[in-house]
Design a protein around this motif. Sequence first.
Motif, PDB file in Angstrom:
ATOM      1  N   ASP A 169       0.918  -1.102  -0.039  1.00 17.53           N
ATOM      2  CA  ASP A 169      -0.048   0.071   0.096  1.00 17.53           C
ATOM      3  C   ASP A 169       0.715   1.306  -0.036  1.00 17.53           C
ATOM      4  OD1 ASP A 169      -2.407  -1.467  -0.003  1.00 17.53           O
ATOM      5  OD2 ASP A 169      -2.515  -1.599   2.125  1.00 17.53           O
ATOM      6  N   PRO A 170       0.374   2.340  -0.655  1.00 14.42           N
ATOM      7  CA  PRO A 170       1.249   3.387  -0.700  1.00 14.42           C
ATOM      8  C   PRO A 170       1.140   4.330   0.677  1.00 14.42           C
ATOM      9  CG  PRO A 170      -0.810   3.882  -2.006  1.00 14.42           C
ATOM     10  CD  PRO A 170      -0.560   2.366  -1.606  1.00 14.42           C
ATOM     11  N   TRP A 203       1.550  10.978   8.698  1.00  6.54           N
ATOM     12  CA  TRP A 203       1.994   9.734   8.008  1.00  6.54           C
ATOM     13  C   TRP A 203       0.697   8.867   8.194  1.00  6.54           C
ATOM     14  CZ3 TRP A 203       6.907   7.657   6.759  1.00  6.54           C
ATOM     15  CH2 TRP A 203       6.992   6.399   6.401  1.00  6.54           C
ATOM     16  N   ASN A 204       0.033   8.819   7.019  1.00  6.56           N
ATOM     17  CA  ASN A 204      -1.456   7.803   6.955  1.00  6.56           C
ATOM     18  C   ASN A 204      -2.091   8.427   7.781  1.00  6.56           C
ATOM     19  OD1 ASN A 204      -0.321   6.309   4.715  1.00  6.56           O
ATOM     20  ND2 ASN A 204       0.295   4.764   5.963  1.00  6.56           N
ATOM     21  N   GLN A 246       9.581  -1.594  -1.931  1.00  4.82           N
ATOM     22  CA  GLN A 246       9.515  -0.408  -1.340  1.00  4.82           C
ATOM     23  C   GLN A 246       8.030   0.110  -1.683  1.00  4.82           C
ATOM     24  OE1 GLN A 246      12.360   2.329  -2.245  1.00  4.82           O
ATOM     25  NE2 GLN A 246      13.758   1.207  -1.285  1.00  4.82           N
ATOM     26  N   PRO A 247       7.337   0.878  -0.720  1.00  8.62           N
ATOM     27  CA  PRO A 247       6.059   1.482  -1.092  1.00  8.62           C
ATOM     28  C   PRO A 247       6.227   2.723  -1.952  1.00  8.62           C
ATOM     29  CG  PRO A 247       6.663   2.110   1.058  1.00  8.62           C
ATOM     30  CD  PRO A 247       7.648   1.041   0.597  1.00  8.62           C
ATOM     31  N   GLU A 248       4.957   3.228  -2.587  1.00  4.73           N
ATOM     32  CA  GLU A 248       4.964   4.486  -3.007  1.00  4.73           C
ATOM     33  C   GLU A 248       4.716   5.370  -1.874  1.00  4.73           C
ATOM     34  OE1 GLU A 248       1.745   4.807  -6.165  1.00  4.73           O
ATOM     35  OE2 GLU A 248       2.670   3.043  -7.102  1.00  4.73           O
ATOM     36  N   ILE A 249       5.344   6.466  -2.091  1.00  5.32           N
ATOM     37  CA  ILE A 249       5.239   7.632  -1.110  1.00  5.32           C
ATOM     38  C   ILE A 249       4.538   8.783  -1.829  1.00  5.32           C
ATOM     39  CG2 ILE A 249       6.504   9.268   0.348  1.00  5.32           C
ATOM     40  CD1 ILE A 249       7.106   6.506   1.181  1.00  5.32           C
ATOM     41  N   HIS A 250       3.188   9.120  -1.529  1.00  7.10           N
ATOM     42  CA  HIS A 250       2.253  10.327  -1.950  1.00  7.10           C
ATOM     43  C   HIS A 250       2.528  11.411  -0.852  1.00  7.10           C
ATOM     44  CE1 HIS A 250      -0.305   6.906  -4.073  1.00  7.10           C
ATOM     45  NE2 HIS A 250       1.084   6.944  -4.616  1.00  7.10           N
ATOM     46  N   LYS A 257      10.123   5.636  -5.422  1.00  5.73           N
ATOM     47  CA  LYS A 257       8.692   5.789  -5.695  1.00  5.73           C
ATOM     48  C   LYS A 257       7.891   6.871  -5.111  1.00  5.73           C
ATOM     49  CE  LYS A 257       8.311   0.796  -6.726  1.00  5.73           C
ATOM     50  NZ  LYS A 257       7.708  -0.463  -6.232  1.00  5.73           N
ATOM     51  N   LEU A 258       8.277   8.235  -5.551  1.00  7.03           N
ATOM     52  CA  LEU A 258       8.069   9.479  -4.853  1.00  7.03           C
ATOM     53  C   LEU A 258       7.075  10.235  -5.640  1.00  7.03           C
ATOM     54  CD1 LEU A 258       8.654  10.647  -1.956  1.00  7.03           C
ATOM     55  CD2 LEU A 258      10.596  11.749  -3.344  1.00  7.03           C
ATOM     56  N   GLY A 259       5.908  10.726  -5.058  1.00  6.40           N
ATOM     57  CA  GLY A 259       5.305  11.741  -6.050  1.00  6.40           C
ATOM     58  C   GLY A 259       4.428  12.668  -5.049  1.00  6.40           C
ATOM     59  N   VAL A 260       4.254  13.764  -5.722  1.00  5.93           N
ATOM     60  CA  VAL A 260       3.452  14.826  -5.195  1.00  5.93           C
ATOM     61  C   VAL A 260       2.057  14.763  -5.607  1.00  5.93           C
ATOM     62  CG1 VAL A 260       3.025  17.077  -4.653  1.00  5.93           C
ATOM     63  CG2 VAL A 260       5.292  16.302  -4.793  1.00  5.93           C
TER      64      VAL A 260
END
Length: 76
Positions: free
Chosen positions: A2-3, A16-17, A39-43, A69-72
Amino acid sequence: VDPIRLFVDFDGSIFWNGAVVDYATLQRDLAIESSRDRQPEIHIEPHRLAKYGVVAHVMAAAQREGLTKLGVIGGT
């Protein structure tokens, strides 16, 4: 996997979540996630009035730990 949602509020608070974290906890938790086989995606979701410096700090912390795996995503 899960991201992970990192929300940056207008007052500089980081969630954090959904749970508020300080910088030390953020760094520790990012290090834990980076050591996983998958590694999870980091949103990263900044509030529309969030300070750029705080958002940049969160992004840099994730990158320092080797998370790729990083995104805004759109802010509120």
